[in-house]
Design a protein around this motif. Sequence first.
Motif, PDB file in Angstrom:
ATOM      1  N   GLY A 141     -12.246 -26.471   8.728  1.00 25.73           N
ATOM      2  CA  GLY A 141     -10.800 -26.419   8.640  1.00 25.73           C
ATOM      3  C   GLY A 141     -10.247 -25.248   7.871  1.00 25.73           C
ATOM      4  N   THR A 142     -10.568 -25.148   6.595  1.00 25.77           N
ATOM      5  CA  THR A 142      -9.864 -24.171   5.769  1.00 25.77           C
ATOM      6  C   THR A 142     -10.318 -22.743   5.999  1.00 25.77           C
ATOM      7  N   GLY A 191      -9.370 -29.803  11.693  1.00 27.51           N
ATOM      8  CA  GLY A 191      -9.448 -29.024  12.928  1.00 27.51           C
ATOM      9  C   GLY A 191      -8.115 -28.414  13.306  1.00 27.51           C
ATOM     10  N   VAL A 192      -7.042 -29.191  13.188  1.00 30.83           N
ATOM     11  CA  VAL A 192      -5.709 -28.655  13.465  1.00 30.83           C
ATOM     12  C   VAL A 192      -5.359 -27.585  12.436  1.00 30.83           C
ATOM     13  N   ASP A 193      -5.766 -27.799  11.190  1.00 32.08           N
ATOM     14  CA  ASP A 193      -5.549 -26.787  10.149  1.00 32.08           C
ATOM     15  C   ASP A 193      -6.139 -25.446  10.572  1.00 32.08           C
ATOM     16  N   ALA A 194      -7.372 -25.480  11.079  1.00 31.16           N
ATOM     17  CA  ALA A 194      -8.010 -24.238  11.523  1.00 31.16           C
ATOM     18  C   ALA A 194      -7.229 -23.612  12.679  1.00 31.16           C
ATOM     19  N   ILE A 199      -3.326 -19.467  14.908  1.00 29.67           N
ATOM     20  CA  ILE A 199      -2.013 -19.255  15.529  1.00 29.67           C
ATOM     21  C   ILE A 199      -1.136 -18.369  14.643  1.00 29.67           C
ATOM     22  N   GLU A 200      -1.089 -18.693  13.354  1.00 34.01           N
ATOM     23  CA  GLU A 200      -0.234 -17.912  12.455  1.00 34.01           C
ATOM     24  C   GLU A 200      -0.771 -16.502  12.244  1.00 34.01           C
ATOM     25  N   ALA A 201      -2.091 -16.359  12.207  1.00 37.16           N
ATOM     26  CA  ALA A 201      -2.664 -15.018  12.066  1.00 37.16           C
ATOM     27  C   ALA A 201      -2.304 -14.153  13.266  1.00 37.16           C
ATOM     28  N   TYR A 202      -2.367 -14.730  14.456  1.00 36.19           N
ATOM     29  CA  TYR A 202      -2.097 -13.958  15.667  1.00 36.19           C
ATOM     30  C   TYR A 202      -0.651 -13.474  15.716  1.00 36.19           C
ATOM     31  N   ALA A 203       0.275 -14.334  15.274  1.00 37.62           N
ATOM     32  CA  ALA A 203       1.704 -14.002  15.373  1.00 37.62           C
ATOM     33  C   ALA A 203       2.282 -13.455  14.082  1.00 37.62           C
ATOM     34  N   SER A 204       1.459 -13.242  13.068  1.00 36.98           N
ATOM     35  CA  SER A 204       1.949 -12.808  11.760  1.00 36.98           C
ATOM     36  C   SER A 204       2.712 -11.492  11.852  1.00 36.98           C
ATOM     37  N   LYS A 205       3.811 -11.429  11.116  1.00 36.52           N
ATOM     38  CA  LYS A 205       4.612 -10.191  11.051  1.00 36.52           C
ATOM     39  C   LYS A 205       4.081  -9.245   9.976  1.00 36.52           C
ATOM     40  N   GLY A 279      -4.455 -30.239   5.696  1.00 34.24           N
ATOM     41  CA  GLY A 279      -4.534 -30.126   7.147  1.00 34.24           C
ATOM     42  C   GLY A 279      -3.491 -30.965   7.849  1.00 34.24           C
ATOM     43  N   LEU A 280      -3.293 -32.190   7.381  1.00 34.21           N
ATOM     44  CA  LEU A 280      -2.276 -33.060   7.972  1.00 34.21           C
ATOM     45  C   LEU A 280      -0.881 -32.507   7.713  1.00 34.21           C
ATOM     46  N   SER A 281      -0.655 -31.948   6.525  1.00 30.17           N
ATOM     47  CA  SER A 281       0.645 -31.333   6.231  1.00 30.17           C
ATOM     48  C   SER A 281       0.973 -30.248   7.251  1.00 30.17           C
TER      49      SER A 281
END
Length: 386
Positions: A141-142, A191-194, A199-205, A279-281
């Motif tokens: 996850g992390t 798993g969702v955390d990962a 997702i955020e890395a790909y779209a990071s500004k 991860g749930l957050s």
Amino acid sequence: MQPFHFNTTPQVIFRPGSAANLASVLVGRCGTRLLLVTDPGLRRLGLCDLALRSLGEAGFSATIFDAVEADPSLNTVMAAVEAGRAAGVTGVIGFGGGSSLDVAKVVALLLGSGEAIDTAWGVGNAQGPRLPLVLVPTTAGTGSEVTPVSIITVGGDEKRGVSSPILLPDVALLDLDLTLGLPAPITAATGVDAMVHAIEAYASKNANNNPLSKMLARQALQLLGANIEAAVFDGLNRDARGAMLLGSMLAGQAFANSPVAAVHALAYPIGGIFHVPHGLSNALILPHVLRFNAPDAAGLYAEIAVDVFPALAEERDVQRRCAAFIEGLSVLSQRLGLQTTLREVGIGEADLPRMAKDAMKQTRLLVNNPREVTEADALAIYRAAW
């Protein structure tokens, strides 16, 4: 092409059963007096036993600090530092989930440099050096084993970070056997955390968003998307577990260099104030942040949609593919058995303004978001998630 830099853990070992031979990785790296940082649950389950036996048979002396909690506090960090200092340790091992790995990173820094934690908070402020450091993740996850960041809870509910390449360990040891049988809710949330990391890395500004991070993020999403359900519903599926562990690490490498954004910024108050697992957050807030970002990031989300949901390749319209991607992630969380609303984890509607205010403190993350987030925006996102 714009300039960028890319840092990662110098050595990654991906091998089933490798934790049972941990000593072979440490010889010549860490001296002979080690601090093993973990949590009480792993000790009770005996997940550390084979590794500790390996160390003992090889002549290492291991001091065990097993008091790490979820969302670890600064008090825990300093207690681990004192344990290591009293034992005169020459190296640190982080063994466990992201909390244990984050604590181990800061402890290695403080023991090795003698600097004060208050001077290390933030980006690039840690001076170093640190003690030799080996990290062994037990969840997928992390990605903390390949990130230069440690997140610690201070003052009761505020999360602060130390971010510096100095925190990258010498070795990341990935042993899928340590994740076999991990409970389904933890497997799903981590798993969702990962996936959020990728997702955020790909779209990071962020100005350092780069081709390597984008490539790693997409490979991570392919592994995670194809295997998360199998890992959740068949905890002994070795292929799925291995794919999740590798996908988590690749996502960690991606966001370590192209940092995460508003999903994490808005997730931190959920964890810090209400002690919801990290991860749930992230999972609770993910679809709502993505919908908010879509006016500025639809093209990016449409590109990675096919990595998680290959069938979306048939949808040629960018806006519709983006919407289907976000909806698919929301449905995936439901299918995995995760809570999907803030009220389900005990957050009241009256709590939302405080959370929005706290989220605005995460400036190092919010600046990376594809779309600017105001406090009013954060409140609207929380209301949508409530």
